[in-house]
Design an enzyme around this catalytic site. Structure first.
Site, PDB file in Angstrom:
ATOM      1  N   THR A   1      39.453  45.414  80.037  1.00  0.00           N
ATOM      2  CA  THR A   1      39.914  44.202  80.629  1.00  0.00           C
ATOM      3  C   THR A   1      38.444  43.954  81.457  1.00  0.00           C
ATOM      4  O   THR A   1      38.212  44.726  82.333  1.00  0.00           O
ATOM      5  CB  THR A   1      40.964  44.447  81.511  1.00  0.00           C
ATOM      6  OG1 THR A   1      42.098  45.124  81.080  1.00  0.00           O
ATOM      7  CG2 THR A   1      41.480  43.083  82.316  1.00  0.00           C
ATOM      8  N   THR A   2      38.460  42.613  81.563  1.00  0.00           N
ATOM      9  CA  THR A   2      37.254  42.020  82.270  1.00  0.00           C
ATOM     10  C   THR A   2      37.729  41.015  83.379  1.00  0.00           C
ATOM     11  O   THR A   2      38.961  40.725  83.561  1.00  0.00           O
ATOM     12  CB  THR A   2      36.301  41.364  81.176  1.00  0.00           C
ATOM     13  OG1 THR A   2      37.213  40.285  80.301  1.00  0.00           O
ATOM     14  CG2 THR A   2      35.562  41.955  80.332  1.00  0.00           C
TER      15      THR A   2
ATOM     16  N   ALA B   1      34.087  48.825  80.499  1.00  0.00           N
ATOM     17  CA  ALA B   1      33.129  48.195  79.828  1.00  0.00           C
ATOM     18  C   ALA B   1      33.611  47.032  79.417  1.00  0.00           C
ATOM     19  O   ALA B   1      34.564  46.711  78.964  1.00  0.00           O
ATOM     20  CB  ALA B   1      32.643  48.900  78.197  1.00  0.00           C
TER      21      ALA B   1
ATOM     22  N   ASN C   1      32.476  45.329  77.085  1.00  0.00           N
ATOM     23  CA  ASN C   1      32.553  45.125  75.654  1.00  0.00           C
ATOM     24  C   ASN C   1      32.185  46.572  75.193  1.00  0.00           C
ATOM     25  O   ASN C   1      31.044  47.228  75.295  1.00  0.00           O
ATOM     26  CB  ASN C   1      31.327  44.156  75.248  1.00  0.00           C
ATOM     27  CG  ASN C   1      31.771  43.843  73.890  1.00  0.00           C
ATOM     28  OD1 ASN C   1      31.865  44.492  72.975  1.00  0.00           O
ATOM     29  ND2 ASN C   1      31.534  42.654  73.502  1.00  0.00           N
ATOM     30  N   PHE C   2      33.316  47.195  74.435  1.00  0.00           N
ATOM     31  CA  PHE C   2      33.198  48.263  73.659  1.00  0.00           C
ATOM     32  C   PHE C   2      32.592  48.453  72.472  1.00  0.00           C
ATOM     33  O   PHE C   2      32.240  49.493  71.870  1.00  0.00           O
ATOM     34  CB  PHE C   2      34.627  48.927  73.598  1.00  0.00           C
ATOM     35  CG  PHE C   2      34.829  49.606  74.798  1.00  0.00           C
ATOM     36  CD1 PHE C   2      34.403  50.811  75.603  1.00  0.00           C
ATOM     37  CD2 PHE C   2      35.890  49.059  75.606  1.00  0.00           C
ATOM     38  CE1 PHE C   2      35.044  51.239  76.558  1.00  0.00           C
ATOM     39  CE2 PHE C   2      36.327  49.472  76.818  1.00  0.00           C
ATOM     40  CZ  PHE C   2      35.932  50.514  77.310  1.00  0.00           C
TER      41      PHE C   2
ATOM     42  N   HIS D   1      34.493  32.334  72.760  1.00  0.00           N
ATOM     43  CA  HIS D   1      35.802  33.148  72.616  1.00  0.00           C
ATOM     44  C   HIS D   1      36.867  32.439  72.433  1.00  0.00           C
ATOM     45  O   HIS D   1      36.926  30.984  72.453  1.00  0.00           O
ATOM     46  CB  HIS D   1      35.931  33.987  73.996  1.00  0.00           C
ATOM     47  CG  HIS D   1      35.029  35.271  74.126  1.00  0.00           C
ATOM     48  ND1 HIS D   1      34.064  35.193  74.621  1.00  0.00           N
ATOM     49  CD2 HIS D   1      35.478  36.519  73.666  1.00  0.00           C
ATOM     50  CE1 HIS D   1      33.230  36.172  74.549  1.00  0.00           C
ATOM     51  NE2 HIS D   1      34.229  37.217  73.955  1.00  0.00           N
TER      52      HIS D   1
ATOM     53  N   LYS E   1      41.452  33.498  76.000  1.00  0.00           N
ATOM     54  CA  LYS E   1      40.538  34.323  77.020  1.00  0.00           C
ATOM     55  C   LYS E   1      40.666  33.739  78.393  1.00  0.00           C
ATOM     56  O   LYS E   1      40.480  32.345  78.760  1.00  0.00           O
ATOM     57  CB  LYS E   1      39.166  34.518  76.728  1.00  0.00           C
ATOM     58  CG  LYS E   1      38.513  35.402  77.537  1.00  0.00           C
ATOM     59  CD  LYS E   1      37.144  35.751  76.829  1.00  0.00           C
ATOM     60  CE  LYS E   1      36.121  36.627  77.777  1.00  0.00           C
ATOM     61  NZ  LYS E   1      36.916  37.874  78.219  1.00  0.00           N
TER      62      LYS E   1
HETATM   63  N1  NAP Z   1      36.188  45.585  76.722  1.00  0.00           N
HETATM   64  C1  NAP Z   1      36.175  45.076  75.465  1.00  0.00           C
HETATM   65  O1  NAP Z   1      35.421  45.396  74.591  1.00  0.00           O
HETATM   66  C2  NAP Z   1      37.173  43.817  75.269  1.00  0.00           C
HETATM   67  C3  NAP Z   1      37.532  43.194  73.873  1.00  0.00           C
HETATM   68  C4  NAP Z   1      38.517  42.407  73.937  1.00  0.00           C
HETATM   69  C5  NAP Z   1      39.057  41.919  74.969  1.00  0.00           C
HETATM   70  N2  NAP Z   1      38.852  42.391  76.162  1.00  0.00           N
HETATM   71  C6  NAP Z   1      39.330  42.075  77.378  1.00  0.00           C
HETATM   72  O2  NAP Z   1      40.554  42.737  77.337  1.00  0.00           O
HETATM   73  C7  NAP Z   1      41.810  42.044  78.004  1.00  0.00           C
HETATM   74  C8  NAP Z   1      42.982  41.970  77.124  1.00  0.00           C
HETATM   75  O3  NAP Z   1      42.699  41.308  75.838  1.00  0.00           O
HETATM   76  P1  NAP Z   1      43.689  40.950  74.512  1.00  0.00           P
HETATM   77  O4  NAP Z   1      42.828  40.172  73.838  1.00  0.00           O
HETATM   78  O5  NAP Z   1      44.263  42.132  74.370  1.00  0.00           O
HETATM   79  O6  NAP Z   1      44.726  39.979  75.589  1.00  0.00           O
HETATM   80  P2  NAP Z   1      46.263  39.877  75.178  1.00  0.00           P
HETATM   81  O7  NAP Z   1      46.371  39.609  73.703  1.00  0.00           O
HETATM   82  O8  NAP Z   1      46.708  38.518  76.076  1.00  0.00           O
HETATM   83  O9  NAP Z   1      46.781  41.034  75.693  1.00  0.00           O
HETATM   84  C9  NAP Z   1      46.928  41.532  77.013  1.00  0.00           C
HETATM   85  C10 NAP Z   1      48.462  42.034  77.080  1.00  0.00           C
HETATM   86  O10 NAP Z   1      48.613  42.891  78.696  1.00  0.00           O
HETATM   87  C11 NAP Z   1      50.008  42.554  78.972  1.00  0.00           C
HETATM   88  N3  NAP Z   1      49.962  42.462  80.351  1.00  0.00           N
HETATM   89  C12 NAP Z   1      49.812  41.739  81.112  1.00  0.00           C
HETATM   90  N4  NAP Z   1      49.830  42.197  82.514  1.00  0.00           N
HETATM   91  C13 NAP Z   1      50.101  43.391  82.468  1.00  0.00           C
HETATM   92  C14 NAP Z   1      50.309  44.356  83.467  1.00  0.00           C
HETATM   93  N5  NAP Z   1      50.542  44.152  84.778  1.00  0.00           N
HETATM   94  N6  NAP Z   1      50.536  45.374  82.936  1.00  0.00           N
HETATM   95  C15 NAP Z   1      50.567  46.127  81.665  1.00  0.00           C
HETATM   96  N7  NAP Z   1      50.438  44.904  80.793  1.00  0.00           N
HETATM   97  C16 NAP Z   1      50.288  43.720  80.989  1.00  0.00           C
HETATM   98  C17 NAP Z   1      50.181  41.115  78.336  1.00  0.00           C
HETATM   99  O11 NAP Z   1      51.697  40.890  78.155  1.00  0.00           O
HETATM  100  P3  NAP Z   1      52.339  39.594  78.035  1.00  0.00           P
HETATM  101  O12 NAP Z   1      52.336  39.216  76.537  1.00  0.00           O
HETATM  102  O13 NAP Z   1      53.558  39.593  78.464  1.00  0.00           O
HETATM  103  O14 NAP Z   1      51.358  38.748  79.047  1.00  0.00           O
HETATM  104  C18 NAP Z   1      49.879  41.186  76.985  1.00  0.00           C
HETATM  105  O15 NAP Z   1      50.496  41.997  76.012  1.00  0.00           O
HETATM  106  C19 NAP Z   1      41.143  40.599  78.449  1.00  0.00           C
HETATM  107  O16 NAP Z   1      40.736  40.762  79.749  1.00  0.00           O
HETATM  108  C20 NAP Z   1      40.123  40.499  77.452  1.00  0.00           C
HETATM  109  O17 NAP Z   1      38.974  39.672  77.956  1.00  0.00           O
HETATM  110  C21 NAP Z   1      37.781  43.172  76.220  1.00  0.00           C
END
Ligand code: NAP
Length: 240
Positions: A74-75, A98, A100-101, A133, A137
């Protein structure tokens, strides 16, 4: 490995698919609603957290309190890293985070640091960063764009901070952030002069690069304590 998924959205599902293909077990899935009150099975090897900027810190803390190493993708929460570091050190926990992984992005970041040092000697080139993005996001500019900007500024004497507004001062590095449907993540870096331009782009075709990088990081974290980034995983600390 026995993996707990904290967050079961786009990334949680991509990690689950690749983890099962690689023979790992998913022992828990924590979604919104459990908030930070979840308890993970005691034999969990690692938790992988991909949720929301406002949920990540409490989730990481809950894993650390339960003695479970955590990989966080998470970012948008990094300002809270100092307070979290104190807790992790007190509990002898393990966190690998990270923005970005993707292995490709982490190599791009390395090239960015080296290029910034070279271009620091060439003030007639102006640098710019851009990112695109998907529209869901929440944070902008992306954590990856901010990491690229911080690294560039640390290695280039012409810049003291970054800006994503229109009013950019001479020593501010401009970042453009766009949101378009369906884009997993694109980052661009360019240096332009009156005569020419150097440009470098990383474009994720899908989420598998982030998911496989997070799994690789989870395996690397096993048995370690402390706070780590992909620079540690990829052994980039020795190069720059
Ligand atoms: N580091 C990397 O390589 C990378 C790559 C891609 C994305 N990211 C980041 O990773 C994060 C998630 O991305 P995503 O694309 O998977 O987003 P997403 O599809 O919106 O998924 C986030 C999930 O987390 C759930 N959630 C919300 N609050 C929570 C809590 N308190 N405890 C547990 N689960 C909870 C959400 O549930 P609901 O659907 O009920 O809201 C949803 O299922 C973002 O910050 C994104 O910027 C990082």
């Amino acid at each position: 490995m026995k993996i707990a998924l904290i967050g079961y959205g786009k990334m949680g599902k991509a990690i689950e698919r690749l983890a099962l293909e690689a023979g790992h077990d998913i022992v828990a899935k924590v979604g919104r609603g459990a908030e930070s009150s979840f308890s993970l099975p005691v034999d969990t090897d690692v938790a992988i957290e991909f949720t929301r900027p406002d949920a990540a810190v409490a989730n990481i803390q809950a894993c650390v309190e339960q003695g479970i190493p955590v990989v966080c993708g998470t970012t948008g929460w990094y300002r809270q890293l100092p307070e979290l570091s104190a807790i992790i050190s007190q509990k002898q926990g393990a966190l690998l985070y990270a923005p970005n992984f993707s292995i490709g992005v982490n190599l791009f970041m390395e090239v960015n640091r080296v290029l910034a040092r070279l271009m620091s000697q060439q003030p007639h080139y102006r640098a710019e960063l851009s990112e695109i993005h998907h529209t869901e996001k929440l944070d902008a500019p992306s954590g990856t764009a901010i990491a690229l900007a911080d690294d560039l500024i640390a290695n280039h004497k012409g810049y003291s901070s970054w800006s994503n507004s229109d009013a950019v001062k001479n020593d501010h590095l401009p970042i453009t952030a766009l949101r378009e449907p369906g884009v997993p993540g694109t980052h661009g870096l360019s240096y332009s002069s009156q005569c020419d331009e150097i440009s470098l782009t990383h474009k994720a075709h899908n989420r598998d690069g982030f998911a496989s990088g997070a799994l690789f990081a989870a395996e690397w974290l096993k048995g370690k304590t402390g706070i780590f980034t992909m620079k540690d995983v990829l052994n980039l600390n020795q190069l720059t």
